[in-house]
Design a protein around this motif. Structure first.
Motif, PDB file in Angstrom:
ATOM      1  N   ILE A 372       0.836  -1.200   0.000  1.00 51.23           N
ATOM      2  CA  ILE A 372       0.000   0.000   0.000  1.00 51.23           C
ATOM      3  C   ILE A 372       0.873   1.253   0.000  1.00 51.23           C
ATOM      4  O   ILE A 372       1.868   1.309   0.725  1.00 51.23           O
ATOM      5  CB  ILE A 372      -0.907   0.024   1.255  1.00 51.23           C
ATOM      6  CG1 ILE A 372      -1.820  -1.218   1.288  1.00 51.23           C
ATOM      7  CG2 ILE A 372      -1.725   1.310   1.329  1.00 51.23           C
ATOM      8  CD1 ILE A 372      -2.484  -1.439   2.635  1.00 51.23           C
ATOM      9  N   MET A 373       0.486   2.237  -0.803  1.00 50.64           N
ATOM     10  CA  MET A 373       1.049   3.581  -0.700  1.00 50.64           C
ATOM     11  C   MET A 373      -0.081   4.545  -0.373  1.00 50.64           C
ATOM     12  O   MET A 373      -1.110   4.545  -1.048  1.00 50.64           O
ATOM     13  CB  MET A 373       1.734   4.010  -2.006  1.00 50.64           C
ATOM     14  CG  MET A 373       3.072   3.353  -2.251  1.00 50.64           C
ATOM     15  SD  MET A 373       4.066   4.158  -3.543  1.00 50.64           S
ATOM     16  CE  MET A 373       3.233   3.573  -5.015  1.00 50.64           C
ATOM     17  N   THR A 374       0.119   5.362   0.656  1.00 47.45           N
ATOM     18  CA  THR A 374      -0.904   6.326   1.064  1.00 47.45           C
ATOM     19  C   THR A 374      -0.238   7.495   1.773  1.00 47.45           C
ATOM     20  O   THR A 374       0.720   7.289   2.524  1.00 47.45           O
ATOM     21  CB  THR A 374      -1.953   5.672   1.988  1.00 47.45           C
ATOM     22  OG1 THR A 374      -2.909   6.655   2.392  1.00 47.45           O
ATOM     23  CG2 THR A 374      -1.310   5.072   3.227  1.00 47.45           C
ATOM     24  N   PRO A 375      -0.726   8.718   1.561  1.00 48.39           N
ATOM     25  CA  PRO A 375      -0.138   9.862   2.252  1.00 48.39           C
ATOM     26  C   PRO A 375      -0.589   9.998   3.696  1.00 48.39           C
ATOM     27  O   PRO A 375       0.085  10.628   4.503  1.00 48.39           O
ATOM     28  CB  PRO A 375      -0.607  11.063   1.423  1.00 48.39           C
ATOM     29  CG  PRO A 375      -1.861  10.603   0.767  1.00 48.39           C
ATOM     30  CD  PRO A 375      -1.705   9.131   0.544  1.00 48.39           C
ATOM     31  N   TYR A 376      -1.753   9.416   4.020  1.00 49.55           N
ATOM     32  CA  TYR A 376      -2.316   9.557   5.360  1.00 49.55           C
ATOM     33  C   TYR A 376      -2.742   8.194   5.883  1.00 49.55           C
ATOM     34  O   TYR A 376      -3.138   7.311   5.115  1.00 49.55           O
ATOM     35  CB  TYR A 376      -3.523  10.505   5.345  1.00 49.55           C
ATOM     36  CG  TYR A 376      -3.240  11.805   4.634  1.00 49.55           C
ATOM     37  CD1 TYR A 376      -2.281  12.690   5.124  1.00 49.55           C
ATOM     38  CD2 TYR A 376      -3.897  12.138   3.447  1.00 49.55           C
ATOM     39  CE1 TYR A 376      -1.998  13.875   4.461  1.00 49.55           C
ATOM     40  CE2 TYR A 376      -3.618  13.313   2.773  1.00 49.55           C
ATOM     41  CZ  TYR A 376      -2.674  14.176   3.288  1.00 49.55           C
ATOM     42  OH  TYR A 376      -2.376  15.340   2.619  1.00 49.55           O
ATOM     43  N   LEU A 377      -2.669   8.042   7.193  1.00 46.14           N
ATOM     44  CA  LEU A 377      -3.027   6.770   7.824  1.00 46.14           C
ATOM     45  C   LEU A 377      -3.873   7.094   9.056  1.00 46.14           C
ATOM     46  O   LEU A 377      -3.354   7.238  10.165  1.00 46.14           O
ATOM     47  CB  LEU A 377      -1.763   6.005   8.219  1.00 46.14           C
ATOM     48  CG  LEU A 377      -1.930   4.525   8.550  1.00 46.14           C
ATOM     49  CD1 LEU A 377      -2.300   3.733   7.304  1.00 46.14           C
ATOM     50  CD2 LEU A 377      -0.662   3.959   9.174  1.00 46.14           C
ATOM     51  N   ILE A 378      -5.169   7.229   8.828  1.00 40.27           N
ATOM     52  CA  ILE A 378      -6.108   7.531   9.907  1.00 40.27           C
ATOM     53  C   ILE A 378      -7.221   6.496   9.779  1.00 40.27           C
ATOM     54  O   ILE A 378      -8.108   6.624   8.927  1.00 40.27           O
ATOM     55  CB  ILE A 378      -6.641   8.967   9.802  1.00 40.27           C
ATOM     56  CG1 ILE A 378      -5.462   9.954   9.737  1.00 40.27           C
ATOM     57  CG2 ILE A 378      -7.547   9.294  10.978  1.00 40.27           C
ATOM     58  CD1 ILE A 378      -5.878  11.390   9.472  1.00 40.27           C
ATOM     59  N   LEU A 379      -7.158   5.456  10.608  1.00 38.02           N
ATOM     60  CA  LEU A 379      -7.907   4.231  10.358  1.00 38.02           C
ATOM     61  C   LEU A 379      -9.089   4.056  11.302  1.00 38.02           C
ATOM     62  O   LEU A 379      -9.007   4.407  12.480  1.00 38.02           O
ATOM     63  CB  LEU A 379      -6.974   3.024  10.503  1.00 38.02           C
ATOM     64  CG  LEU A 379      -5.656   3.079   9.712  1.00 38.02           C
ATOM     65  CD1 LEU A 379      -4.791   1.880  10.068  1.00 38.02           C
ATOM     66  CD2 LEU A 379      -5.935   3.111   8.224  1.00 38.02           C
TER      67      LEU A 379
END
Length: 519
Positions: A372-379
């Motif tokens: 996974i590539m993502t700029p934000y990680l708010i789960l």
């Protein structure tokens, strides 16, 4: 006065106008909030009966929230203002959820989706063939067709771009070939080399009789563009509009932004991904180090879905839907098939969370790996459980994040999830050269997604988004190679790294996590 001085003066005046308008809008919002609070406290002190009425409203609101569907994290976050501001918190909640504007928009979009079905072929043969080849993917395809009006396409090719730099080159080349129409929809539009080059082509094409439509999110009036920008383009023969223009009148509808990036040319070529119309996206201007993004060019039958995605959003602000006949898939659009592609859209207004459903489906059906590539990680809870369970059952789960953040609050918030993920076996790698803005999933060499959907509440619950699901497509190998190349430039995080953060950052992250679902 030199040309550069004139240009500098022009943009200085534009920025002054933008910031002046921004201040007025924020003051308008603040005045309405203060008025709501003052009205509540005045009525409360005026009569015991009013206060009793407010308490009754609070009881009903809490009962409603407890039994309502949707994300439990959001319900928990709403409890915070109710705890700190008894009674008033409930009044504020009712003010937000009872706004008619969002309901009107949702009903309008549902009607537009039904209108579109008259022009879209269901592609049942592709879906049924996929279901035989891979039952899990067949079920996902059926879900997207039923809940998002998104058929499964063959006769389509896709080109993956590991950087906005390379996508921009092809965007310019394809725009110059336009003969019938150009549709553009972007979240961020900012003056610079990229926008100037594209606008020059659009103006030229408009003079040649090509239909050009340009749409961008209304938040650009706060920071990037003057309010009169659409009028400037209209003078050049380009139809232009803002999605949900922001005015000094508070509405929760302003929280639902158009985060999509779509370019459609003649119904034969489409672009999507993370790249907006601003110079940092093509590394022409440095912001937060090297800008790592990703995008896709689609040719063939699947372009049809992006065409209608754009038209539906454009017509949301029109009185009546238009005749889409001339925008139907051209007979010569088909290309040699390369696996299956499913373009999809995400709306924050209905019960379905299509973007999250797709990500969860990929994670839950993975056998070997999910990268996974993502700029934000708010789960939310579902996503945490899916990621940790996948790692615990032996799936290699790697998440690539920025090492140089664009928003400090989002970065410290993301860090609060690190240890729980790391302890379960998820690997987290931060891109040392700069900022990762790509939104990419790849799994088992067979499935992939590229689009605009981040791993945060804004994308999964609050924004309009879009993306592209791929199965058995040759570009999946290219996407996986891009991920491996990116990992080589990353720093892998360890559990002990969280303890090295400043105490203030850790505290800020924990506090932000409480309200994250509402942000």
């Amino acid at each position: 006065m030199s040309t550069s001085e004139k240009e500098s003066g022009k943009f200085g005046r534009i920025k002054t106008a933008i910031y002046g308008r921004t201040v007025m809008i924020l003051m308008g919002f603040l005045a309405q909030l203060i008025l709501l609070m003052v009205g509540y406290y005045w009525l409360r002190s005026y009569s015991l009966w009013f206060y009793a009425f407010f308490l009754a409203v609070s009881a009903v609101v809490i009962l409603y929230m407890y039994n309502a569907g949707g994300n439990p994290d959001m319900r928990l976050s709403w409890m915070l203002p109710m705890a700190f501001f008894p009674v008033f918190g409930s009044i504020f909640y009712v003010t937000i959820v009872s706004q008619p504007g969002t309901k009107v928009m949702y009903e309008k979009l549902k009607r537009l989706s039904e209108h579109t079905k008259a022009y879209v072929h269901p592609r049942k043969e592709n879906r049924d063939r996929l279901r035989v080849e891979n039952p899990h993917m067949g079920q996902l395809a059926l879900y997207l067709e039923k809940c998002d009006n998104s058929p499964t396409y063959g006769n389509t090719s896709m080109k993956y771009y590991p950087l906005g730099d390379s996508q921009f080159v092809d965007m310019v080349q394809e725009l110059r070939k336009a003969e019938k129409y150009i549709f553009m929809e972007f979240f961020i539009v900012h003056e610079g080399r990229m926008l100037d080059a594209i606008l020059e082509i659009l103006k030229e094409k408009a003079k040649q009789g090509v239909e050009v439509r340009f749409m961008y999110d209304g938040t650009n009036v706060l920071w990037n563009l003057p309010n009169y920008f659409p009028k400037l383009l209209e003078k050049e023969g380009i139809r232009c509009k803002m999605f949900a223009p922001i005015r000094p009148i508070f509405s929760p509808h302003y929280n639902n932004r158009d985060h999509r990036k779509i370019l459609v040319i003649d119904g034969k070529v489409a672009f999507t991904g993370g790249i907006n119309l601003a110079d940092e996206y093509i590394n022409e201007k440095e912001r937060f180090g090297h800008w790592k993004d990703a995008g896709a060019m689609i040719k063939g039958d699947a372009v049809e879905r992006f065409t209608f995605m754009f038209l539906e959003m454009w017509d949301e602000s029109e009185e009546e839907p238009e005749n889409y006949e001339k925008y139907m898939l051209p007979e010569d659009a088909a290309v040699s098939g390369d696996g299956y592609l499913i373009p999809y859209s995400v709306t924050p207004l209905g019960p379905e969370r299509v973007g999250e459903r797709i990500y969860l489906d990929i994670i839950n059906t993975a056998h070997t790996y999910v990268h996974i590539m993502t700029p934000y990680l708010i789960l939310d809870y579902q996503m945490i459980m899916a990621l940790t369970y996948a790692a615990k059952r032996g799936v290699e789960v790697i998440i690539i994040m920025p090492h140089v953040p664009d928003k400090k609050y989002a970065f410290v918030l993301a860090k609060t999830y690190y240890n729980q993920l790391l302890e379960s076996g998820v690997r987290i790698c931060e891109y040392v050269p700069g900022f990762v803005h790509a939104k990419v999933f790849v799994s088992d060499d067979t499935k992939a997604v590229v689009g605009t959907v981040n791993l945060d509440y804004r994308s999964l619950y609050h924004h309009f988004e879009c993306g592209l699901v791929l199965f058995q497509n040759s570009q999946i190998a290219v996407m996986e190679q891009d991920i491996q190349n990116t990992i080589d430039k990353c720093m892998e995080m360890k559990v002990e790294d969280y303890k090295k953060l400043k105490l203030t950052d850790r505290m800020l992250g924990r506090v932000m996590r409480i309200v994250a679902p509402l942000m």
